[in-house]
Design a protein around this motif. Structure first.
Motif, short mmCIF file in Angstrom:
data_model
loop_
_atom_site.label_atom_id
_atom_site.label_comp_id
_atom_site.label_asym_id
_atom_site.label_seq_id
_atom_site.Cartn_x
_atom_site.Cartn_y
_atom_site.Cartn_z
N ASP A 100 0.24 2.56 1.92
CA ASP A 100 -0.88 2.52 1.02
C ASP A 100 -0.03 2.67 -0.41
OD1 ASP A 100 -2.79 2.06 2.70
OD2 ASP A 100 -3.37 4.20 2.96
N HIS A 104 -9.31 1.54 -0.29
CA HIS A 104 -8.54 0.61 -1.21
C HIS A 104 -8.33 0.67 -2.33
CE1 HIS A 104 -12.63 -0.10 -2.40
NE2 HIS A 104 -12.37 -0.73 -3.32
N ALA A 106 -2.31 8.50 -2.50
CA ALA A 106 -2.61 7.63 -1.38
C ALA A 106 -2.49 8.34 0.07
CB ALA A 106 -1.93 6.18 -1.26
N GLU A 107 -3.01 7.95 1.25
CA GLU A 107 -2.72 8.29 2.42
C GLU A 107 -1.62 7.47 2.96
OE1 GLU A 107 -5.21 9.28 6.64
OE2 GLU A 107 -6.27 9.02 4.88
N ALA A 163 2.44 9.01 -2.26
CA ALA A 163 1.99 9.10 -0.90
C ALA A 163 1.58 10.69 -0.50
CB ALA A 163 2.81 8.43 0.05
N ASP A 192 -8.26 7.00 3.43
CA ASP A 192 -8.95 6.36 4.54
C ASP A 192 -10.25 6.98 4.53
OD1 ASP A 192 -6.44 4.98 5.15
OD2 ASP A 192 -6.06 5.87 6.88
N SER A 202 1.62 -0.40 -1.13
CA SER A 202 0.56 -1.50 -1.93
C SER A 202 0.04 -1.16 -2.93
CB SER A 202 -0.74 -1.45 -0.92
OG SER A 202 0.18 -1.83 0.63
N ALA A 203 -0.26 -0.09 -3.57
CA ALA A 203 -0.56 0.24 -4.88
C ALA A 203 0.58 -0.12 -5.67
CB ALA A 203 -1.07 1.69 -5.00
#
Length: 90
Positions: free
Chosen positions: A21, A88, A16-17, A34, A59, A24-25
């Motif tokens: 994020d 997402h 994830a960026e 990340a 993103d 959240s995952a």
């Protein structure tokens, strides 16, 4: 299973960026790492994804798309599979 009731890949990783994020995952039960920003990828990190199923989630802006392309190029030779999703998890 993840929070949506979908099976989590046994050998999978999501990239994830940014740390928010990734958090959240993980809160949704998805294994995630990340990349600290769209310019931060170091191709030496690719070895950590050897023989893994990888989903890149960046993103959907221009910088995120370019970063995803760079990351995917670095992972293509080491990861089992590489997929890209925009903005997402799930």
């Amino acid at each position: 299973m993840n929070a949506q009731g979908r099976p989590a890949p046994a050998n999978g990783r999501r990239t994830a960026e940014g740390p928010p994020d990734m958090i959240s995952a993980r809160a949704c039960g998805m294994p995630a790492l990340a990349v600290p920003g769209d310019q931060a990828w170091d191709s030496a990190w690719a070895l950590g994804f050897e023989d893994r199923d990888v989903t890149i989630v960046m993103d959907a802006d221009r910088a995120g798309r370019l970063a995803a392309q760079r990351i995917q190029r670095a992972l293509n030779d080491v990861a089992r599979t590489v997929a890209t999703h925009w903005g997402h998890f799930g």
